[in-house]
Write an enzyme that holds these catalytic residues in place. Structure first.
Site, mmCIF file in Angstrom:
data_model
loop_
_atom_site.group_PDB
_atom_site.id
_atom_site.type_symbol
_atom_site.label_atom_id
_atom_site.label_comp_id
_atom_site.label_asym_id
_atom_site.label_seq_id
_atom_site.Cartn_x
_atom_site.Cartn_y
_atom_site.Cartn_z
ATOM 1 N N TYR A 297 0.844 -1.203 0.000
ATOM 2 C CA TYR A 297 0.000 0.000 0.000
ATOM 3 C C TYR A 297 0.875 1.246 0.000
ATOM 4 O O TYR A 297 1.717 1.440 0.887
ATOM 5 C CB TYR A 297 -0.889 -0.018 1.233
ATOM 6 C CG TYR A 297 -2.073 0.914 1.162
ATOM 7 C CD1 TYR A 297 -3.315 0.448 0.740
ATOM 8 C CD2 TYR A 297 -1.977 2.247 1.544
ATOM 9 C CE1 TYR A 297 -4.423 1.279 0.694
ATOM 10 C CE2 TYR A 297 -3.069 3.091 1.504
ATOM 11 C CZ TYR A 297 -4.288 2.604 1.074
ATOM 12 O OH TYR A 297 -5.384 3.438 1.025
ATOM 13 N N TYR A 341 -5.694 5.395 -7.167
ATOM 14 C CA TYR A 341 -5.927 5.290 -5.730
ATOM 15 C C TYR A 341 -7.332 4.739 -5.513
ATOM 16 O O TYR A 341 -8.313 5.470 -5.614
ATOM 17 C CB TYR A 341 -5.775 6.665 -5.083
ATOM 18 C CG TYR A 341 -6.122 6.703 -3.607
ATOM 19 C CD1 TYR A 341 -5.358 5.997 -2.680
ATOM 20 C CD2 TYR A 341 -7.184 7.448 -3.135
ATOM 21 C CE1 TYR A 341 -5.647 6.044 -1.328
ATOM 22 C CE2 TYR A 341 -7.489 7.512 -1.786
ATOM 23 C CZ TYR A 341 -6.723 6.798 -0.888
ATOM 24 O OH TYR A 341 -7.018 6.841 0.455
#
Length: 388
Positions: A297, A341
């Site tokens: 991430y 995102y």
């Protein structure tokens, strides 16, 4: 999965389908429409229909409830529905919850989804603008009055300490940005397709909050992503080779807050990810050297370095050199810095593609992928493996 014992979930569930909308800065449609499109795409990828679905999982932040998406997507009765808190930290946990449901027979086919207009609508990067009174919100009261108003400012506090401790410069973060953008340049689905960068580009990008520059910060994206989870046995009869859920974990550290855990004894790491790492390694029986590709991430570059260190790929303070050496194929879709995102859900999809052998930046012989969710908050992680 307990933080103290090995669980029995591994191998009993698999990801059988992945689907997404296009990734854009202005989708031109509702978040519900994005969710339904992603769900339909994932079911089609798996060779299933809406009638096969009896479970759904999403984020507490998602604006499209499970029953609303089910109705709009043509899904019938649900025997399982769930939501996970803490923003991007929920990504891998949605798959864990789906796996728990199908492994125990609570549901047979569970769709995990996330959809938002995070660029054209509400933008997380704009920071805290209004907050209802709550115990969680009260923790922010120790940071907001001093100007720590945005996610970038919260991460910058920890990043500055990391650089100081290990005698590094902000260039250390640039290696992550360059790696992600190199992969995004080859990915037609990525917003930054065809747009690689150099360390000089990183160093020339404007400051957001020192020591973070523009190219240390992920995008803000409109889009939707969904994955389909079922039993490993059923997945074998579907359209693609299953991506088996070898291990799944959630983690919250001691003195954990949501992005503002500044009162811990040590700010140089991510204790919540250490909790996840210990569980994943224990349950899978694997080690860092067994991982073929890492999908970590990357809302902000410093936390990618700290994750590599928490998982034991390298020693504390050495992750920048580890990334620069390409010691582990990393974020081969371009990550949230380069592709989109989507609160980490697109990273799960990339891990599945790697195991299928269909990634645009395919790692030869990839059989095991590590995927992580948002850091700085209670988080989650997965190890996915090829079947057989």
């Amino acid at each position: 999965m307990s933080v103290r014992t090995r669980d029995e979930l591994g191998g009993r569930a698999a990801i059988a389908g992945i689907g997404a909308t296009e990734f854009s800065k202005n989708s031109g449609r509702s978040e519900l429409k994005l969710a339904v499109e992603a769900v339909h795409a994932a079911l089609d990828d798996a060779g299933l229909t809406p009638a096969d679905v009896d479970g759904m999982v999403t984020f507490t932040m998602d604006t499209s409830p499970e029953i609303t998406v089910a109705q709009a997507a043509g899904i019938g009765e649900l025997s399982f529905f769930s939501r996970i808190h803490y923003g991007g930290g929920a990504a891998c946990a949605t798959v864990q919850q789906a796996a728990l449901a199908v492994a125990t027979g609570v549901a047979e086919v569970v769709v995990c989804y996330r959809a938002f207009n995070e660029r054209s609508g509400r933008r997380f990067g704009s920071g805290v603008q209004q907050r209802e009174p709550s115990a969680e919100g009260a923790a922010l009261g120790w940071s907001l009055p001093w100007g720590l108003l945005t996610p970038a400012s919260w991460v910058a506090m920890t990043a500055q300490r990391y650089l100081h401790t290990y005698n590094l410069t902000p260039e250390a973060f640039g290696h992550v940005a360059v790696t992600d953008r190199r992969h995004a340049a080859n990915n037609p689905a990525a917003y930054f397709h065809g747009k690689s960068i150099t360390l000089a580009d990183h160093a020339a990008s404007r400051w957001i909050v020192e020591p973070l520059r523009l190219l240390d910060c992920c995008q803000e994206t409109d889009g939707g992503q969904a994955v389909v989870v079922t039993t490993t046995e059923r997945a074998r009869d579907l359209r693609h080779v299953p991506a088996v859920i070898t291990a799944a974990a959630q983690g919250a550290g001691r003195r954990q807050e949501g992005m503002t855990s500044f009162y811990r004894d040590d700010l140089n790491g991510l204790p919540e990810m250490d909790v996840v790492a210990r569980q994943l390694w224990r349950t899978s029986g694997l080690r860092p050297s067994d991982i073929d590709v890492g999908i970590l991430y990357d809302h902000f570059t410093p936390f990618v370095l700290m994750q590599l260190e928490e998982f034991g790929f390298c020693a504390p303070g050495e992750a920048a050199d580890f990334v620069a050496a390409d010691a582990l194929p990393l974020n081969t879709h371009g990550g949230q810095l380069g592709e989109a995102y989507l609160h980490g859900m697109n990273g799960i999809a990339e891990a599945v593609r790697q195991l299928r052998g269909t990634s645009v930046n395919q790692v030869r012989g990839a059989a095991r992928a590590l995927v992580t969710a948002g850091t700085g908050v209670p988080t989650s992680g997965l190890i996915l493996g090829s079947d057989g």
